[in-house]
Design a protein around this motif. Structure first.
Motif, short mmCIF file in Angstrom:
data_model
loop_
_atom_site.label_atom_id
_atom_site.label_comp_id
_atom_site.label_asym_id
_atom_site.label_seq_id
_atom_site.Cartn_x
_atom_site.Cartn_y
_atom_site.Cartn_z
N PHE A 4 24.95 31.14 41.97
CA PHE A 4 25.57 32.16 42.81
C PHE A 4 24.53 32.86 43.66
CE2 PHE A 4 27.02 36.55 43.46
CZ PHE A 4 28.14 36.29 44.23
N LYS A 5 23.42 33.23 43.01
CA LYS A 5 22.35 33.92 43.74
C LYS A 5 21.80 33.03 44.87
CE LYS A 5 20.42 37.23 40.48
NZ LYS A 5 19.40 37.35 39.42
N VAL A 8 24.14 32.97 47.74
CA VAL A 8 24.07 34.21 48.52
C VAL A 8 22.88 34.15 49.47
CG1 VAL A 8 23.58 36.69 48.40
CG2 VAL A 8 25.28 35.68 46.87
N ALA A 12 23.04 34.20 53.46
CA ALA A 12 22.35 35.29 54.15
C ALA A 12 21.45 34.71 55.25
CB ALA A 12 21.53 36.11 53.17
#
Ligand code: HEC
Length: 185
Positions: A4-5, A8, A12
């Motif tokens: 998930f990180k 992201v 981004a």
């Protein structure tokens, strides 16, 4: 959770990248890309036509070659040519030069600087067919036209090369000769 990180971070980075592109795409920061159709050697409405490229030949073939004098009349003055000439004369010349070529057409009175020539006169009839052809094609040039320096004629005798094809101009020339014959009778 780690995945998930990572996602992201990837989004981004992509977001920033797309954001930066948008700044240019929407002209927030304007870069002068040459992408517009108007930046080219064309001309828009109401603009003067581009000059004819050197050494180009009109689709009708060369009517005459500048610098080589007046051309010879290639169209025999037969009935058909004269009938056509008469018709064309009544459309393109009569309003100035008059029905029988005397220079007394309906708008002659409004031409103040120079009156239309009498086409039956000695002066005009003594000119060669080619010279009459060139007058019809180019009009009469007035270098002292201070009012319209860009315009090559002063409204005296306009160039009619765009109104009459080459053949039509010779038909008119043949008809002008008939005006004289009619006069002599
Ligand atoms: C707008 C009016 C007008 C129209 C239309 C017009 N002319 Fe003229 N034309 C004149 C005027 C004015 C002159 C005299 C100009 C000068 O002497 O400077 C003239 C002069 C001439 C001359 C004499 C040239 C010379 O060397 O003495 C000829 C030949 C002639 N016109 C033929 C024609 C023919 C043929 C047509 C039709 C195809 C025509 N004109 C249409 C106004 C006109």
């Amino acid at each position: 959770m780690r995945l998930f990180k990572q996602l992201v971070v990837v989004f981004a980075v992509l977001g920033v990248f797309v954001g930066v592109l948008m700044i240019f795409a929407y002209d927030v920061i304007k870069i002068d890309w040459i992408v517009f159709m108007e930046i080219q050697d064309s001309y828009s409405t109401q603009e003067k036509p581009l000059p004819v490229p050197a050494q180009s030949i009109p689709v009708e073939g060369p009517a005459y070659i500048p610098g080589m004098g007046a051309p010879l009349n290639p169209v025999p003055a037969d009935e058909i040519s004269i009938a056509r000439g008469a018709q064309l004369y009544s459309i393109h010349c009569q309003m100035c030069h008059g029905e029988d070529g005397q220079g007394n057409g309906t708008i002659a009175a409004f031409l103040i600087k120079k009156k239309p020539s009498n086409l039956t006169s000695e002066l005009v009839q003594s000119k060669s067919d080619g010279s009459l052809f060139l007058t019809i094609s180019n009009g009469i040039f007035n270098p002292n036209n201070s009012l319209f320096p860009d315009v090559q004629f002063s409204g005296q005798m306009p160039p009619l090369n765009e109104n009459l094809t080459v053949r039509e101009r010779w038909d008119v020339v043949n008809y002008i000769r008939m005006l004289n014959a009619a006069e002599g009778q």
